[in-house]
Design an enzyme around this catalytic site. Sequence first.
Site, PDB file in Angstrom:
ATOM      1  N   ASN A  54       0.824  -1.205   0.000  1.00 39.63           N
ATOM      2  CA  ASN A  54       0.000   0.000   0.000  1.00 39.63           C
ATOM      3  C   ASN A  54       0.858   1.256   0.000  1.00 39.63           C
ATOM      4  O   ASN A  54       0.993   1.933  -1.014  1.00 39.63           O
ATOM      5  CB  ASN A  54      -0.941  -0.024   1.218  1.00 39.63           C
ATOM      6  CG  ASN A  54      -2.003   1.061   1.120  1.00 39.63           C
ATOM      7  OD1 ASN A  54      -1.896   1.980   0.316  1.00 39.63           O
ATOM      8  ND2 ASN A  54      -3.030   0.960   1.935  1.00 39.63           N
ATOM      9  N   ASP A  55       1.505   1.533   1.125  1.00 38.04           N
ATOM     10  CA  ASP A  55       2.258   2.779   1.217  1.00 38.04           C
ATOM     11  C   ASP A  55       3.400   2.867   0.205  1.00 38.04           C
ATOM     12  O   ASP A  55       3.738   3.947  -0.256  1.00 38.04           O
ATOM     13  CB  ASP A  55       2.794   2.962   2.641  1.00 38.04           C
ATOM     14  CG  ASP A  55       1.652   3.099   3.649  1.00 38.04           C
ATOM     15  OD1 ASP A  55       0.574   3.571   3.247  1.00 38.04           O
ATOM     16  OD2 ASP A  55       1.836   2.716   4.809  1.00 38.04           O
TER      17      ASP A  55
END
Lengths: 104, 458
Positions: free
Chosen positions: B384-385
């Site tokens: 995600n990040d």
Amino acid sequence: MEAIISFIEQNIEIIYLLTFAIFLGFEVISKIPTVLHTPLMSGSNAISGVVLIGAILLIRVTEPTNYFALILATVGIVLGTINLVGGFAVTGRMLEMFNKKKKK
Amino acid sequence: MVVLDFILFIAAVLLIIGLRKLSHPDSASRGNTLAAIALALGVVVALIYPLETQNNNYLFIGIGILVGAIIGIISARKVAMTAMPEMVSLFNGFGGLSAGLISLVWLINNGSKGEGSDLGVVLFNLFLGLVAFSGSMIAYGKLSGKLKDEHLKIPFSTVVNILLLIVTLGAIFYFSYLGVLSTPELIAFLVISFIYGVVFVAPIGGADMPVVISTLNSLTGITAAVSGIITDNKLMLLGGVLVGSSGIILTLLMCKAMNRPLLSVIFGNFSSSKGEEKQVHGNAKEVTAADLAVQLAYSQRVCVVPGYGMAVAQAQKILKEVEEVLEDKDVEFKYAIHPVAGRMPGHMNVLLAEANVSYDKLLDLDDANNYLDTTDVAIIVGANDVVNPSALDDPASKIYGMPILNLAKTKNVVVLKRSMNPGYAGIQNPLFFKDNTKMLFGDAKKSIEHILRELKEV
């Protein structure tokens, strides 16, 4: 302050060694490819099992009747050995896995 | 004695060469063996080296080594590759505690007295060893899922952290100056050192785990080096320092990959952001496994971006099967690896290697970004990040400046995710709302199994 000065006086040879070893450490492991991050970490982790040597040297000068110290030192030996043997074994297993793939 | 000293010197040289080889892919295996031989030599020398008082206690040494070796080998054989991060932490904690015990035994043997700087050095080592131990145990708990980040919230952790550090360092100087400490004082010192390790690691979690693990690794190295000073053994000193500095290099690499200074990882969770974060608008679009399978089968280049979610779902083996099916259809298939994806340095590489993914298919950050520019479909599996474009274009974002895997030019992006919840950093990801991004909700492993079934029918 005094403690620091006396430390330097007692250990000048060690301070030389320490400084060179730090530079050496940085030099030896300058560029690590991402694939090797984990093996390098677990391999170096195994090397810190070198504390086993310290535990052996100390238990050898411990009074045979001082059971408390003997037990502590023995536990230290057990833990150090787990770190050392387990660390190298696990790293070896991991690297084998990488190598197997390359031969294909 | 001269012979023994010389053997120790040879061991030191072997250790350096071993470590050197360990940091190159072709020679890593030999490096590991060399380092093991070096330390084995060191242990043999320690067993027979002439000492001033020789009580030897060989029986205890023998039992200790035997028990340790059996436990070490069995756990190293049995551990699943997916459990490597917690295994490394556990071993590391044992090394730390061993160093702590060395200091304790020294104190007992010397009646808790020491001339000059001796007592200070021993207490310092006791502190380091216990911190490495309790810190590693907390890290182990977190990585194995036994401890949850939210149960480990310590109020004012930064203040407590600094206070404890001042107290312990102060105590070390004070007792070193006195040259003696009493048993109650020693016990208090032990307790505080132990607690410091807990306070040090407890607030750091999730995506910062790679930094924590390599910091603790480095700490155990340093404590091994100090133990070497205490027992006057040069091989320990050298080995410890090498581990310490290699751990620091790895730590800094991880920090660089997250674009955060080490101090901000240790003390505060995320650095405060400037101004308002951009609000993300729009609706995420869904895709079915069947549609995705068709799209994959007619692509030229496919790239998987794995993250911690892949490790949780254990999706690596099934991904490898997708790789094989697609390669039979002449689709190029690669993996883009971000340096801090997962919970320890190199985590994704180990998992994929275990699933027999060839390592020339694993692209590191720069190669991956070149490749992603011309990729038809990128499949994001539990990352995600590390793919959040806010890091590139939103100066208000908490992760602004972090190098990411840039999917801006990738034709199609598919995100395998359980829900729309933001990642560890708690930051919304604008990538999910882009026109060419589609979501496939559900457990990553089940989703990929589904894709695989559909693929076989295409």
